[in-house]
Design a protein around this motif. Sequence first.
Motif, PDB file in Angstrom:
ATOM      1  N   LYS A 231       0.855  -1.182   0.000  1.00 17.40           N
ATOM      2  CA  LYS A 231       0.000   0.000   0.000  1.00 17.40           C
ATOM      3  C   LYS A 231       0.898   1.241   0.000  1.00 17.40           C
ATOM      4  N   CYS A 380      -4.330  11.490   7.328  1.00 19.25           N
ATOM      5  CA  CYS A 380      -3.452  10.338   7.123  1.00 19.25           C
ATOM      6  C   CYS A 380      -3.010   9.767   8.465  1.00 19.25           C
ATOM      7  N   CYS A 461      -2.050   3.286  -1.554  1.00 18.86           N
ATOM      8  CA  CYS A 461      -2.796   3.772  -0.396  1.00 18.86           C
ATOM      9  C   CYS A 461      -3.511   5.061  -0.795  1.00 18.86           C
ATOM     10  N   TYR A 463      -6.070   6.202   1.403  1.00 18.98           N
ATOM     11  CA  TYR A 463      -6.903   6.342   2.609  1.00 18.98           C
ATOM     12  C   TYR A 463      -7.388   7.774   2.817  1.00 18.98           C
ATOM     13  N   CYS A 464      -6.524   8.769   2.626  1.00 22.55           N
ATOM     14  CA  CYS A 464      -6.913  10.153   2.933  1.00 22.55           C
ATOM     15  C   CYS A 464      -8.003  10.648   1.980  1.00 22.55           C
ATOM     16  N   ARG A 468     -10.724   4.216   2.929  1.00 23.03           N
ATOM     17  CA  ARG A 468     -10.627   2.747   2.855  1.00 23.03           C
ATOM     18  C   ARG A 468      -9.194   2.318   3.069  1.00 23.03           C
ATOM     19  N   GLU A 469      -8.976   1.318   3.920  1.00 19.58           N
ATOM     20  CA  GLU A 469      -7.623   0.848   4.220  1.00 19.58           C
ATOM     21  C   GLU A 469      -7.203  -0.254   3.250  1.00 19.58           C
TER      22      GLU A 469
END
Length: 469
Positions: A231, A380, A461, A463-464, A468-469
């Motif tokens: 990720k 984050c 990744c 996520y921010c 979703r992880e």
Amino acid sequence: MGGIFGVASKENCMFDLFFGVDYHSHLGTKCGGIAVYGKNGFTQAVHSIEHAPFRTEFDKEFGEFEGNIGIGCISDNEPQPLIVRSHLGSYAITTVGLVTNVDELAEKLFESGAFHFLELSGGAINQTELIASLINQKSTFIEGVQYAQSVIKGSVTMLIMTAEGIYACRDKMGRTPLIIGKKRNAFCASFESFAFLNIGYKEFKELGPGEIDFITSEGVQVLVAPAKEMKICSFLWMYYGYPTSTYEGVGVESARYKTGEIMSKDDDVDVDIVAGVPDSGTPHAIGYANAKGIPFARPFIKYTPTWPRSFMPTKQTQRNLIAKMKLIPVDELIRNKKLLLIDDSIVRGTQLGETTDFLYSSGAKEVHIRTACPPIIFGCKYLNFSRLNSENDLITRKVIVAKEGKAEIDKELLYEYADFRSEKYKEMCEEIRKQLNFTTLKYNNADDMAKAIGIEPCKLCTYCFTGRE
């Protein structure tokens, strides 16, 4: 953020170490540090770089330090590298990343024995010192690193220097890069792939997620094979990574051109010129202008001789003021013109809003905004790339809180705002446009951003942007 660099050589490594670390200066503005091992054992120096660049602050050490093995860092947080003496022997350690459960891990260490940590200003614990303490819980460096990686929440890539060589350890999910370079009689490890090119190295290999290698002047030994799941932070390509860097085989500058090209499709805005917010917005704008056939121009120039780094100093109010002071208008490219301005992202919105006001006050007829990143809705929790005190500092969150009429927003509702196909997303973007006084506003979406980067979306990744992880 931050950057790390290490060298193992048959000769004095100081030249390579000094310039290899310096080439990471775009990744942090708080402190720099180096540690070397030579005939006098371990030697270390850490200096503030808030008011002077790394090269200036470490000029004395460049002439005096000597050794065959060395590591160093540019840090936006804690002072490092640290020299540690433990049952594993003496070693130096430097890290890059973010540990979000520092207090929890410290309490567990307190409960297990007589531990203490030196407090930083504000009562914080030095993250690198905590990681060293976790490593020291085990009987070998490999076991210690893997243990530390398993219990921290966040992300840590590290270099550990012993008298024999350097352990290069990439984060278990590969959120930050680590690349090994090779030249005659020496190997190096670097966050940025370009940092070793001008000092004679060629790329040897890129570590995979969770991989641990041991580096000496003779070669590189893989101690822990890379994991399959990755990720890596997508923001590296959109903003933080230096234009000449390459991660996972994808060049930063080319990814930014591609982002602009993709953003130009189905965008029917009528403008006179396309411009980028310097410096990271510029390649996105070039890609957009080239694809659209609209002239690219620089309607304002960043004045860098006295303030060369864009996120210096550390206080947000001072950064906003400096960012404004640095922009010098080019009247004939602004007055009575319709401008399309591309930035890498919008975080708080303060600087971009002030830039827009600056363009209007300089005579612009219209200011259309496009961003290479989707709206940042989640803070984050893996890398410290933004100095947010709270997620509610994000302009997206301020708008969402105001629209929903409550401070605590359910995550499922945030997912709806993050979906660029939803009505709530459109309403959020329109409110941001109004607040920041843009003529129009369009964000890139996560799918197109991943397409521009060009590696499998499941390895990025986001996520921010998505939560979703």
